[in-house]
Write a protein that holds these residues in place. Structure first.
Motif, PDB file in Angstrom:
ATOM      1  N   PRO A   1      -0.867   2.614   6.141  1.00  0.00           N
ATOM      2  CA  PRO A   1      -0.810   4.034   5.780  1.00  0.00           C
ATOM      3  C   PRO A   1      -2.038   4.769   6.325  1.00  0.00           C
ATOM      4  CG  PRO A   1      -1.465   2.714   3.886  1.00  0.00           C
ATOM      5  CD  PRO A   1      -1.122   1.746   4.979  1.00  0.00           C
TER       6      PRO A   1
ATOM      7  N   ARG B   1       0.897   4.038  -2.896  1.00  0.00           N
ATOM      8  CA  ARG B   1       0.700   5.456  -2.589  1.00  0.00           C
ATOM      9  C   ARG B   1       1.822   6.285  -3.216  1.00  0.00           C
ATOM     10  NH1 ARG B   1      -1.989   6.828   2.411  1.00  0.00           N
ATOM     11  NH2 ARG B   1      -4.008   5.755   2.312  1.00  0.00           N
TER      12      ARG B   1
ATOM     13  N   ALA C   1       0.834  -1.210   0.000  1.00  0.00           N
ATOM     14  CA  ALA C   1       0.000   0.000   0.000  1.00  0.00           C
ATOM     15  C   ALA C   1       0.868   1.260   0.000  1.00  0.00           C
ATOM     16  CB  ALA C   1      -0.918  -0.008   1.221  1.00  0.00           C
ATOM     17  N   HIS C   2       1.918   1.280   0.829  1.00  0.00           N
ATOM     18  CA  HIS C   2       2.821   2.438   0.829  1.00  0.00           C
ATOM     19  C   HIS C   2       3.471   2.599  -0.549  1.00  0.00           C
ATOM     20  CE1 HIS C   2       2.772   3.761   5.017  1.00  0.00           C
ATOM     21  NE2 HIS C   2       2.752   2.487   5.401  1.00  0.00           N
TER      22      HIS C   2
ATOM     23  N   GLY D   1      -4.651   6.581  -5.235  1.00  0.00           N
ATOM     24  CA  GLY D   1      -5.477   7.164  -4.188  1.00  0.00           C
ATOM     25  C   GLY D   1      -6.918   6.726  -4.319  1.00  0.00           C
TER      26      GLY D   1
ATOM     27  N   VAL E   1      -7.366   7.028   3.586  1.00  0.00           N
ATOM     28  CA  VAL E   1      -7.830   8.115   2.707  1.00  0.00           C
ATOM     29  C   VAL E   1      -9.164   7.769   2.056  1.00  0.00           C
ATOM     30  CG1 VAL E   1      -5.527   9.005   2.201  1.00  0.00           C
ATOM     31  CG2 VAL E   1      -6.474   7.166   0.781  1.00  0.00           C
TER      32      VAL E   1
ATOM     33  N   ALA F   1      -4.279   1.364   0.128  1.00  0.00           N
ATOM     34  CA  ALA F   1      -3.782   2.553  -0.572  1.00  0.00           C
ATOM     35  C   ALA F   1      -4.913   3.511  -0.910  1.00  0.00           C
ATOM     36  CB  ALA F   1      -3.043   2.133  -1.847  1.00  0.00           C
ATOM     37  N   GLY F   2      -6.157   3.027  -0.789  1.00  0.00           N
ATOM     38  CA  GLY F   2      -7.318   3.853  -1.100  1.00  0.00           C
ATOM     39  C   GLY F   2      -7.948   3.522  -2.429  1.00  0.00           C
TER      40      GLY F   2
END
Length: 821
Positions: free
Chosen positions: A352, A254, A250-251, A259, A355, A284-285
């Motif tokens: 993370p 990102r 996920a990081h 997003g 978002v 990560a969204g």
């Protein structure tokens, strides 16, 4: 009776016996012969009796949906005639009353419906009616009507409801004689409240409200970090390990700019990597887009571009399929879990900052599309989590449970396996690589892991039942630990629940219905015992926070027993089809009726009806969509691809029942002028652009397509494929054609059993003999050296055996034929 005359829908199937009206119900109908009836009659130079006859014609039309209505009318004094009406939703009461005096010539069969004005004769009417409406004569001054009916076809409650709706339609029709029939009220206000509100009273508070899918996994990780989340072969990964790997991914995503609502393609087979990737994208969204590595490159290209994927996660072994060649498919960021392992390991293993919220997209899954392109359906966390929480709460799924992950990642049943089971703290058990299609392996895994939950299309359960039944040698059943069986995606054979309980006696058997556009499942029915009178397993009732409506073509609710189109509503509805506003507007609509205001609906295309208690019965489809082994297929999509063949002028595809009654695809092609078409070459070309389950088993070359009188394709006149038995009448083949050698003999044995044919020649084509992807899987359980790809590349006995000799040698055939000791 004319062969196309409308029939009232019955509670039980029509048999071969001659109908007889031996039962009767009576009801007072206030509107009989009042001033409004007389006024309508006078306005069209007709009689009050004809207005009442017109009301019955309108009722039969509204109940049947058919336009040709006929019945025999007997009036006071014995005058009788066969009346035939042409009725549409645009017809009016006044117009029908004017038609009621026209006498039709008798058809080749007696009318099955009747109306008598002036009271029933002593002893009843001996004509073979299924139903006969009996009305008082004008001079009798009575408002009581009766319906005589065949109790073998109709329940008394149904007959009573018919009478009530006759009165309702008559009352509204004479008040509004020029209003289209489709707009006249059929249901009472009490019925509207019951059908629209009471049957949809599904509001419930469930766990995880206002959360996202990945947040529930994180919660389970905090509760039991060392519990096994996923198992495949010798690999066992805990919740802590999966969560940390997903956080690192996920990081990384990102950092690439992923997003909220961004789509990320996942080009991975069922594996622990896939679970990591799904959770990584969600954290990560973004929204994940499953891409089955077994799909042809052309279809994958369409899916990736149609979903506007900003990145793709895969492994080097798979990614070459999409990156090699002159026109690489991947245009966004490419993340390879093996190549980029060092970069991923350097990322933080904590989650993370969030978002995305519950109304953001969580995944985009493609289904077959009528335009020739798969449709990308965009789903939200809220709807999917509502469905998962409902199932887990309802059936007590929790830590200690496990499910076999058998569904393709591109099929939304996989969502429950990957995210539903882990939301409960249970374990996802995946087949070993290369054995995902092996029912024997599924049985081994069920026994080895003590699997408790089964979640597939009916065809896959049938495969494992067949395997266990065939190989049973005493001792405990490998399916004996199952406590919950959930089937969806296709018709469930009525005998399957009882058959299953022989091998899984403690399992609850659940039939689930719904659509990808409504977050996996929408309806549910638990089969506690099968009814011998059932022709199909009931579709069920709406699940928590979901609603169902059955509407006619004018979007008006239909009474119980009457067929209409099934619409879904509630928390599960998708956002729509990604970047396809016109298609979204066509299938998703806002609707108000009676006590329901501004309800957002999804039009399923399923034909269904309610029982008297609100239980839904699925009847079929209203369009050219079919289910092939649980997977939704638009025939027009296959036709579009078939039409793209450079030597094909016209194309059609039909689904015809095979020898077992299951739908099998047949393609039809008309060649361009002067061109020759090789059906095997055409099928091979289709296999490069369509998933295996969408490739017709046979392609017939026609000189021209059959047309209806109005110049449209007459699908009913498309010829049936030749019988697969025609080549070998008498169940024998010549010595030259007979299977030769251990591989050919072993394959032929498997094919004979799976296809139900007595004889197979060396040059017989598996698919031309009636084979399809599911029958291929059955044959592969007996010849596991064969892959599905092999069978499509080498469909004849001779060619497939030659390939196996090259890859496995003759000794392999002899060892495989000997079987395990």
């Amino acid at each position: 009776m004319s062969s196309h005359a409308a029939q009232l829908p019955t509670d039980r199937p029509r048999g071969v016996d001659v109908p007889a009206c031996r039962a009767v119900v009576r009801q007072e109908i206030p509107g009989l012969y009042d001033g409004a009836v007389g006024a309508v009659a006078a306005s069209c130079a007709s009689t009050p009796e004809n207005v009442l006859l017109a009301a019955f014609a309108a009722l039969v039309h509204r109940y049947s949906g058919e336009n040709h209505v006929e019945f025999r009318a007997v009036q006071e004094g014995g005058k009788e005639a066969l009346l035939r009406f042409s009725v549409t939703g645009g017809s009016t009461f006044r117009g029908l009353a004017g038609e009621a005096g026209a006498v039709a010539r008798p058809g080749p069969e007696p009318a099955r419906l009747g109306v008598r004005v002036g009271g029933a004769p002593v002893g009843g009417d001996d004509r073979p009616y299924e139903a006969q409406l009996v009305l008082p004569a004008v001079e009798e001054g009575s408002r009581w009507a009766a319906l005589h009916f065949d109790e073998r076809l109709f329940d008394p409650a149904t007959a009573q409801r018919l009478l009530a709706h006759y009165g309702q339609l008559l009352t509204d029709g004479v008040r509004h004689p020029d209003r289209p029939l489709a707009e006249l009220a059929l249901l009472t206000e009490a019925e509207q409240r019951r059908f629209l509100l009471d049957w949809n009273d599904t509001a419930a508070r469930l766990p995880h409200e206002g959360r996202c899918l990945h947040e529930v996994f994180e919660e389970r990780t905090r509760q039991a970090p060392d519990a096994v989340a996923v198992a495949q072969g010798a690999v066992r990964l805990t919740y802590r390990e999966i969560d940390a790997a997903a956080n690192r991914l996920a990081h990384h995503l990102r950092g690439l700019g992923v997003g909220p609502d961004d789509r990320v393609g996942l080009f991975l087979g069922p594996s622990p990597d896939l679970l990591v990737a799904v959770l990584g994208v969600l954290k990560a969204g973004g929204a994940y887009v499953p891409l089955d590595p077994a799909y042809p490159r052309a279809r994958l290209t369409t899916m990736i571009t149609g979903a506007s994927c900003v990145a793709l996660v895969s492994r080097a072994e798979h990614a070459a399929t999409l990156t090699d060649g002159e026109h690489p498919v991947v245009r966004g960021h490419l993340v390879l879990l093996d190549r980029d392992a060092a970069a991923l390991a350097a990322r933080p293993d904590h989650a993370p900052e969030p978002v995305a919220g519950p109304d953001n997209l969580c995944y985009v899954i493609h289904t077959s599309g009528s335009t020739g392109r798969p449709k990308p359906i965009a789903l939200r966390h809220r709807g999917v989590l509502n469905n998962i929480a409902d199932l887990n709460t309802r059936f007590g799924v929790a830590a200690g449970d496990s499910v076999l992950g058998l569904s393709s990642p591109s099929f939304d049943m996989s969502v429950y396996e990957f995210l539903g089971m882990t939301a409960a703290g249970g374990t996802l058990v995946l087949p070993a690589p290369g054995r995902a299609k092996d029912p024997g392996h599924w049985a081994e895994l069920a026994a080895q892991h003590g699997v408790t939950v089964w979640n597939t299309a009916p065809a896959l359960l049938d495969l494992v039942l067949e395997h266990v039944e065939r190989t049973a040698a005493g001792g405990p059943s490998p399916l004996g630990t199952l406590r919950l069986i959930m089937l969806a995606g296709d018709w469930i054979p009525v005998k399957m629940p009882d058959r299953t309980r022989q091998l899984a006696p403690d399992a609850r058997f659940i039939s689930l219905g719904g659509a990808t556009e409504a977050s996996i499942y929408s309806t549910l029915f638990e089969v506690e015992a099968t009814d011998p009178a059932w022709t199909s397993i009931p579709y069920g009732r709406p699940m928590a926070n979901q609603r169902t409506y059955i509407l006619d073509e004018a979007l008006r609710p239909v009474p119980p027993g009457v067929a209409g189109e099934l619409y879904l509503a509630g928390d599960g509805l998708a956002v729509g089809y990604l970047d396809l506003p016109d298609l979204t507007a066509e299938r998703f609509l806002h609707w108000s009726y009676g006590p329901v205001t501004d309800e957002r609906l999804y039009r399923t295309g399923d034909l269904a009806r309610f029982g008297a208690d609100g239980l839904i019965e699925l009847l079929g489809r209203t369009d050219l969509q079919v289910k092939i082994h649980g997977l939704r297929v638009e025939l027009t999509e296959i036709e579009s691809v078939l039409r793209d063949h450079p030597r094909v002028k016209e194309a059609a595809v039909a689904a015809r029942p095979d020898r077992t009654g299951a739908p099998a695809l047949v393609g039809y092609a008309v060649p361009r002028e002067g061109a020759d078409l090789d059906p095997e070459e055409v099928r091979g070309r289709l296999a490069t652009r369509l998933p295996a389950h969408m490739v017709p088993g046979a392609v017939l070359v026609l000189p021209a397509m059959p047309l209806s009188p109005n110049g449209k394709l007459d699908r009913k006149a498309l010829p049936a494929p030749p019988s697969p038995h025609a080549r070998h009448e008498g169940g024998a083949v010549s010595a030259e054609e007979a299977p030769s050698g251990p591989w050919e003999e072993r394959i032929a044995t498997a094919w004979r059993e799976v296809l139900g044919v007595e004889a197979i020649g060396r040059d017989d084509d598996f698919f031309a003999l009636g084979g399809d992807s599911m029958k291929a899987l059955r044959s592969m359980t007996q010849v596991p050296e064969v892959t599905l790809a092999d069978l499509y590349r080498f469909p004849t006995l001779r060619k497939l055996a030659a390939n196996l000799r090259d890859t496995a040698g003759e000794r392999g055939a002899e060892e495989g034929a000997a079987g395990p000791e």
